[in-house]
Write a protein that holds these residues in place. Sequence first.
Motif, short mmCIF file in Angstrom:
data_model
loop_
_atom_site.label_atom_id
_atom_site.label_comp_id
_atom_site.label_asym_id
_atom_site.label_seq_id
_atom_site.Cartn_x
_atom_site.Cartn_y
_atom_site.Cartn_z
N GLU A 1 -17.22 37.29 -29.51
CA GLU A 1 -16.74 37.10 -30.88
C GLU A 1 -15.22 37.04 -30.91
OE1 GLU A 1 -20.35 39.59 -33.05
OE2 GLU A 1 -18.42 40.57 -32.69
N ARG A 2 -14.73 36.51 -32.01
CA ARG A 2 -13.30 36.47 -32.26
C ARG A 2 -13.04 36.99 -33.67
NH1 ARG A 2 -11.86 30.84 -32.19
NH2 ARG A 2 -12.09 30.82 -34.45
N VAL A 3 -12.19 37.99 -33.79
CA VAL A 3 -11.74 38.45 -35.10
C VAL A 3 -10.24 38.24 -35.18
CG1 VAL A 3 -11.50 40.88 -34.35
CG2 VAL A 3 -11.77 40.34 -36.78
N ASP A 4 -9.80 37.57 -36.24
CA ASP A 4 -8.38 37.30 -36.43
C ASP A 4 -8.15 37.00 -37.91
OD1 ASP A 4 -9.30 34.67 -36.82
OD2 ASP A 4 -8.67 34.01 -34.82
N ASP A 5 -7.00 36.45 -38.24
CA ASP A 5 -6.68 36.20 -39.65
C ASP A 5 -7.61 35.17 -40.28
OD1 ASP A 5 -4.67 38.04 -39.55
OD2 ASP A 5 -3.05 36.59 -39.30
N GLY A 6 -8.31 34.38 -39.45
CA GLY A 6 -9.22 33.38 -39.99
C GLY A 6 -10.59 33.91 -40.33
N GLY A 7 -10.96 35.05 -39.72
CA GLY A 7 -12.27 35.61 -40.00
C GLY A 7 -12.90 36.23 -38.78
N LEU A 8 -14.21 36.46 -38.85
CA LEU A 8 -15.00 36.98 -37.73
C LEU A 8 -16.00 35.90 -37.36
CD1 LEU A 8 -16.01 39.24 -35.81
CD2 LEU A 8 -17.55 39.95 -37.66
N ALA A 9 -15.95 35.44 -36.10
CA ALA A 9 -16.82 34.35 -35.66
C ALA A 9 -17.39 34.65 -34.29
CB ALA A 9 -16.03 33.04 -35.62
N THR A 10 -18.63 34.18 -34.05
CA THR A 10 -19.22 34.20 -32.71
C THR A 10 -18.91 32.87 -32.05
OG1 THR A 10 -21.02 35.61 -33.51
CG2 THR A 10 -21.35 34.51 -31.41
N VAL A 11 -18.40 32.92 -30.81
CA VAL A 11 -18.00 31.69 -30.12
C VAL A 11 -18.94 31.35 -28.97
CG1 VAL A 11 -15.59 31.90 -30.80
CG2 VAL A 11 -16.36 32.97 -28.67
N GLY A 12 -19.88 32.24 -28.64
CA GLY A 12 -20.82 31.95 -27.58
C GLY A 12 -21.58 33.19 -27.15
N PRO B 1 -11.90 31.93 -23.84
CA PRO B 1 -10.50 32.38 -23.81
C PRO B 1 -10.01 32.93 -25.14
CG PRO B 1 -10.64 29.97 -23.80
CD PRO B 1 -12.03 30.48 -23.58
N GLU B 2 -10.66 32.56 -26.27
CA GLU B 2 -10.23 33.04 -27.58
C GLU B 2 -10.97 34.29 -28.03
OE1 GLU B 2 -10.65 29.82 -30.29
OE2 GLU B 2 -8.97 28.67 -29.45
N ALA B 3 -12.00 34.70 -27.27
CA ALA B 3 -12.79 35.87 -27.67
C ALA B 3 -11.99 37.15 -27.45
CB ALA B 3 -14.09 35.92 -26.89
N ASN B 4 -12.13 38.11 -28.37
CA ASN B 4 -11.51 39.42 -28.18
C ASN B 4 -12.49 40.57 -28.36
OD1 ASN B 4 -11.69 39.38 -31.02
ND2 ASN B 4 -9.54 38.76 -31.24
N LEU B 5 -13.77 40.26 -28.64
CA LEU B 5 -14.80 41.29 -28.78
C LEU B 5 -16.09 40.81 -28.13
CD1 LEU B 5 -14.36 42.22 -32.58
CD2 LEU B 5 -13.66 43.63 -30.63
N VAL B 6 -16.88 41.77 -27.67
CA VAL B 6 -18.22 41.44 -27.17
C VAL B 6 -19.19 42.50 -27.71
CG1 VAL B 6 -17.89 42.73 -25.01
CG2 VAL B 6 -19.62 40.91 -25.13
N GLU B 7 -20.36 42.05 -28.12
CA GLU B 7 -21.40 42.95 -28.63
C GLU B 7 -22.67 42.73 -27.83
OE1 GLU B 7 -24.27 43.55 -32.52
OE2 GLU B 7 -22.31 42.63 -32.80
N LYS B 8 -23.24 43.82 -27.32
CA LYS B 8 -24.52 43.74 -26.60
C LYS B 8 -25.65 43.83 -27.61
CE LYS B 8 -22.77 45.63 -22.26
NZ LYS B 8 -22.90 44.33 -21.57
#
Length: 412
Positions: free
Chosen positions: A127-138, A103-110
């Motif tokens: 992935e999630r990119v926001d004010d906290g950084g760029l993270a992979t969530v699954g 639910p928090e992801a806003n990007l996907v990379e193949k």
Amino acid sequence: MVPGSGHPAPVIYSSFNLPIMKQSFLLFTFFLLTLQLSAQIVLNRSDYDLTSDGMTINSWSMSTAGFSVPEVGTNMTWDFSAQALVDPFTYSKDPVSGNPDFPEANLVEKTSDRLLGIIDIPVDLYERVDDGGLATVGRVFSTVGFPSMPITGGANDSITIVGYTNVYEEPDYFFKFPMAYQDAWEASYTVQINYLMKVAAFGLDNVPASQVSRITQNTSVAGHGTLILPNPGGSGSVSIEALLLRRDRVQTDSFLLAGQPAPSAMLGALGLMQGSSATTTQFIFCAKGLPRSAVNVSVRNGAVTFISMSDDVKDLVSSSRFVAPELATVRVFPNPTNGEFQVAFDKTDAQNWTLQVLNPLGQQIQSAILGGHPGEQLVNVSLPDGTQTGLYQIVVRNSQNVAVSTGRVFKN
């Protein structure tokens, strides 16, 4: 007088001719500390161009020939301008929303993952990119089949990936904002790949199996300084102030067959071992005004296996965040040298500048503080006793500690 300039010769204070006076030594030490502090940069969310709208990212693979593992530390100069650009490539980060698993992801990379250490299989990274950084969530694996003859030897053998969704126990941050020298973070999570094995030699006919990988990522901001790169948009080089991240990844693999640990005899035939671990390291150079890292270096068992560079560094030439888009070239003579040589360059103000000599690993072996009037400068340099044969880099920095001129000298 400096020949041809009409100005007095510059005052030179260096590690090889400092007056042995306590006051001068303290002033010199204070100046060096000031330089180190001024060289540090902080990367904020506003400095990173990638957004939740996604984008196609243009990159280059670079030659690994003659490339050494980057040195970490403060106030470094990493000169990769002589490294050849090999092949351009692109990848995309696409916007995504509404996935109940992420639910928090806003990007996907193949991209791809590796099964049994040999087979590359498709995977979607969320992935999630926001004010906290760029993270992979699954990640999500799709159902797809492969012939497995290259690893099992059977003409009719196959492996079928079973669609599966991995939600990480915690986000794996690639960047964190704000990001500064000596920051550090870690993440641990499990990746499971489920598949069906058909291997006639072992009597397996679409038997369910799994590769379960426990992954630990330790990331530290291990250096800061000036990064010099070939200009992908034309001739010459570009120079940017950068942070250097080091990411150490430890992956420990377990293999299941029909819900039980896979037999050792079968794993041995495939070149695998239960509970085996592998360590890989990435060195990632980050700079302002880019949608990705400036340079990404992959290292395995101490050897550099892959280097990529952002094509977007060429766009920084017209950016206010760009430093010295076309570095001037110092004039060195004699070159080659037996250890004694002169460096000539143009100085644009009356402030103190710095001249550095770096060895082939990027380590500083000589430095001098340059005062005096603007105009053409001529500096005598003596390499330390015992300096080995090789190619040495010369970097001239202005009063803001920005690299403005560079060159090379060969010690014979």
